[in-house]
Design an enzyme around this catalytic site. Structure first.
Site, PDB file in Angstrom:
ATOM      1  N   GLU A  91       3.168 -71.016 -17.195  1.00 10.33           N
ATOM      2  CA  GLU A  91       2.073 -71.928 -17.544  1.00 10.33           C
ATOM      3  C   GLU A  91       1.986 -73.165 -16.660  1.00 10.33           C
ATOM      4  OE1 GLU A  91      -0.236 -71.281 -19.634  1.00 10.33           O
ATOM      5  OE2 GLU A  91       0.611 -69.476 -20.538  1.00 10.33           O
ATOM      6  N   SER A 374      -4.068 -30.797 -27.481  1.00  9.19           N
ATOM      7  CA  SER A 374      -5.264 -29.946 -27.548  1.00  9.19           C
ATOM      8  C   SER A 374      -6.394 -30.539 -28.380  1.00  9.19           C
ATOM      9  CB  SER A 374      -4.884 -28.581 -28.132  1.00  9.19           C
ATOM     10  OG  SER A 374      -3.987 -27.908 -27.288  1.00  9.19           O
TER      11      SER A 374
END
Length: 823
Positions: A91, A374
């Site tokens: 920061e 699938s």
């Protein structure tokens, strides 16, 4: 006299200059406006919380406003040094050097933005962030204006004048927002790791330090991959700024994190977190607390708690070792329930236990991307059934489940195999989809095209990560990652006649005075699929007879009412899915492990399906059974069961099938042929065969690529086929590549990674001494025993493949030559 006038002129000019600056200063002060008093950081009056209710009005959770409620202040001396360093590196690396505003960081951020590179640490210093979060009003904090920046900078300078650096750092670490209701490091440690801030290690500090810039984007509970990338970035910043050595950073980077939260009173916690994110997006992180919102959601708490119990019970069952199999090792699971007509979410269970750190229970299985196996196949077939694009298939179409080589965009060719590791020969598209056969699904996607499937999924709301070029033919078998919520909503579109279904979580929002602030009004989504196509897919997925080949006659997929359902199992056994629907509800289930540990001896039908079955029984208790409506434009007719064409007297079995009008078969069956056989020799009867020795038999006219499968599975080949190969000695036939095939090289992959499987088989009792293959007239490969199989590097152009088999006595038997093209 002249000197005196000059002095008067200079005094007037100085006076005007002073007045001018004073006027400009006054205008600036007027423009900037009065600044809040930094002494009043925590002196603001408390604001009401946000109450989140289920659809019956039962309280799920009350969100306390920032810095109120159970917020715990931790002195800087008790905060781990690694957390302080990670925060500074991310920061404000020059925090201890600048006076509150960092001009160097501002110039660096401007330069990187001009170059389009972005900045890993923004230009706002820690004092500026404190000023914005604690001193500016909520509506001003998000304003992207020069005035807000100037006011923020002035307040940062004043904060730095009044407070020491360590005091400001302590204020920041105790007030910054980390996501998931967590304001301050102590709350973040308890929320994400179930521990106190003082117990955090370097790897955990790095993850938390990366959250404040974008808590939702880097949320480890819903976007673990993005969170991990962000953690690695923070560790690199710590190395860059001298807080860690590369060796220390490597140790922290390799640590596997476990996520959980300290228990607190809350119902449906994963759902509540999703609601909170939606409110923050709609009203703003701070503004949503200004009106005392009461949020009525779509969730049914009673169902949600019952489904949580079902999930826990079935996970315990499949994890219990038995004499015939080990435990499945499935620690995580998730269930979501949607109304297919409205999109309302009735249940949202993200894990068996939100507060269990051993399973990373706080991670939301409803929203993390996983491989669906699938479960994407129905959408592949939907594209093939679409009458606006051909169609390529009908549910009656004959497909071949045989060994087949595909060249996907990923590069090297591969041969998909079925879950049971067997090939089933000729099957209808109905059986291929219902029984989840892999080779036909890949063959269908090859015809449909991967871009069209990606486009359909996108229009249904299923977002896959990365560029479209990343995906190839394996996509239909689960070669991508999707969220359970998105895929369940896509199945809801099938249940709703092809219309897109967008999940709705909130029914209405009122303020503390009972006034409406927002209200959901479900409306039909856009028509994505032809309703007739959606019906065909639904009819196949609800057909218990069609799924018998893959799942048996009785399985957890069968209910006491019509229900369409599909399973999925990822190729690496890490993910189990079952998603299915009735006209009333859509239920999606996923089980697996958040840490990607593979499961043991469990598939979609044995793992997720029993959970789906139990949830469906719960939801439909006391409800009459309903079938899916038949749309206009479809008709049912009789076809030959195997070929899907019009039946002839020689077709031994017929069945009923649905067709979209205009796609009905118009050709008579030609798979079954009647042959005149000489019963003395077993060969074809000729002109000299006595009438009493002639026998008529109906046999399947197998295509050449199915001869090998037919022989291996005990099906007789027609006499004409048996006699091919030279005096009954045998025959040499191609398995791959098919004649006339066209292959396209993937430009994104190196040429050496793109290969084609070349395979032949021998139809005869005597094994050849050798089998040789020539390509374009040049010797390429020779085998002295089966299997006759090798990989050939793709080369652009047209190529002629020739093969011969040499028997022990020297007889040479050729295979038909074939031509392919590589583009």
């Amino acid at each position: 006299m002249g000197a005196h006038q000059e002095r008067r002129r200079r005094r007037r000019a100085l006076l005007f200059l002073v007045l001018g600056f004073a006027g400009i200063g006054g205008l600036l002060r007027l423009w900037i406006g009065p600044l809040p008093d930094p002494e009043g950081l925590f002196g603001r009056a408390p604001v009401p919380g946000v109450r989140i209710l289920d659809r019956q009005g039962r309280l799920l959770y009350e969100i306390a406003p920032p810095h109120q409620g159970g917020h715990t202040w931790v002195p800087l001396s008790r905060i781990p040094r690694a957390c302080v360093q990670a925060t500074l590196a991310t920061e404000d690396a020059r925090f201890y050097e600048h006076p509150g505003v960092d001009p160097i960081a501002i110039l660096r951020a401007l330069w990187m933005n001009l170059r389009g590179e972005g900045s890993p640490s923004g230009a706002s210093t820690i004092p500026q962030q404190i000023a914005r979060a604690l001193l500016l009003e909520p509506d001003e904090r998000t304003a992207r204006t020069l005035r807000r920046k100037v006011r923020e900078a002035l307040l940062a300078l004043e904060l730095s004048r009044r407070y020491g650096k360590d005091e400001l750092l302590e204020i920041y670490l105790n007030t910054v927002f980390y996501g998931h209701f967590a304001y301050g490091l102590e709350a973040a440690a308890r929320t994400y790791f179930g521990k106190h801030a003082g117990e955090l290690d370097t790897a955990e500090c790095a993850l938390l330090a990366g959250l404040p810039q974008a808590p939702s984007r880097y949320d480890p509970l819903t976007r673990p991959e993005a969170a991990e990338e962000r953690r690695q970035q923070v560790l690199r910043l710590m190395v860059r700024h001298g807080f860690l050595s590369p060796e220390e950073a490597a140790i922290a980077a390799a640590e596997r994190l476990r996520f959980a939260s300290v228990p607190f009173p809350i119902h449906a916690p994963h759902f509540v977190m999703a609601i909170r994110e939606a409110l923050a997006a709609q009203f703003g992180e701070e503004a949503m607390f200004q009106e005392g919102l009461v949020v009525t959601t779509t969730l049914d708490l009673a169902w949600n708690e019952a489904i949580t119990g079902i999930l826990r019970h079935h996970l315990a069952e499949i994890n219990r070792p038995r004499p015939d199999r080990p435990g499945a090792g499935a620690r995580n699971g998730a269930v979501v329930v949607l109304d297919p007509q409205t999109g309302e979410v009735l249940a949202w269970v993200g894990s068996p236990d939100y507060f269990d750190a051993t399973i990373s229970g706080a991670v939301d299985g409803v929203r993390i991307p996983r491989q669906p196996g699938s479960a994407l196949k129905p959408f592949t077939y939907a594209m093939a059934f679409d009458p606006h694009s051909g169609p390529l298939l009908t549910p009656a179409s004959l497909l071949w489940d045989l060994p087949q080589t595909f060249i996907p965009a990923e590069g090297e060719g591969y041969q998909p195999i079925n879950y049971d590791r067997r090939y089933h020969g000729p099957v209808s598209a109905r059986v291929a989809l219902a029984s989840s056969l892999n080779v036909p699904a890949v063959a269908v996607l090859e015809q449909v095209g991967v871009p069209r499937l990606l486009d359909l999924l996108d229009r249904l709301g299923v977002q896959l990560p990365g560029p479209p070029t990343r995906y190839g033919l394996s996509l239909t078998l689960g070669g991508g990652e999707v969220r359970l919520l998105d895929l369940t909503a896509a199945y809801a579109a099938l249940a709703s006649g092809g219309r897109r279904v967008t999940p709705i979580l909130i029914r209405e929002i009122r303020d503390r005075h009972g006034r409406w602030r927002a209200r959901a009004e479900p409306t039909p989504g856009p028509q994505v699929l032809d309703p007739r196509v959606a019906f065909l897919i639904t009819d196949i997925l609800k057909d218990p007879d069609a799924r018998t080949l893959g799942f048996g006659a009785w399985s957890p997929l069968r209910l006491d009412r019509p229900a369409a359902v599909k399973t999925g199992t990822s190729s690496d056994w890490r993910d189990n899915w079952t998603i299915g629907y009735t006209p009333d509800w859509v239920v999606g289930v996923w089980i697996g492990n958040v840490d990607q540990t593979p499961l043991r001896e469990v598939s979609g039908v044995t793992g997720a399906a029993p959970i789906w079955h139990a949830v469906m029984e719960l939801l439909h208790r006391g409800r009459p059974a309903r079938d899916f409506p038949v749309p206009e434009g479809v008709r049912r007719m009789t076809v030959c069961a195997l070929s899907g064409k019009l039946p002839t007297p020689d077709c031994p079995q017929t069945r009923e099938e649905w067709f979209i009008e205009g796609t009905e078969p118009k050709e008579a069956d030609d798979l079954y042929r009647r042959w005149r056989i000489d019963r003395r020799t077993g060969g074809l009867a000729g002109p000299d065969t006595p009438p009493e020795a002639v026998e008529e038999r109906v046999m399947i006219m197998w295509p050449p690529r199915a001869w090998k499968w037919a022989q291996e599975n005990g099906f007789p080949l027609p006499p004409r086929v048996e006699q091919e190969g030279g005096k009954g000695a045998g025959g040499l036939r191609w398995v791959s590549p098919p004649a006339g095939a066209i292959y396209r090289q993937a430009p994104s992959l190196p040429p050496e990674a793109q290969r084609l499987l070349v395979e032949l088989y021998w139809t005869g009792e005597r094994i050849p001494r050798s089998v040789r293959v020539e390509i374009d007239g040049q010797p390429w490969m020779e085998w002295t025993s089966p299997p006759y199989r090798a990989w050939w590097l793709l080369i652009p152009g047209t190529h002629i493949f020739q093969a011969t088999a040499e028997l022990e006595e020297g007889e040479v038997i050729p295979a038909p030559s074939l031509r392919i093209e590589v583009r």
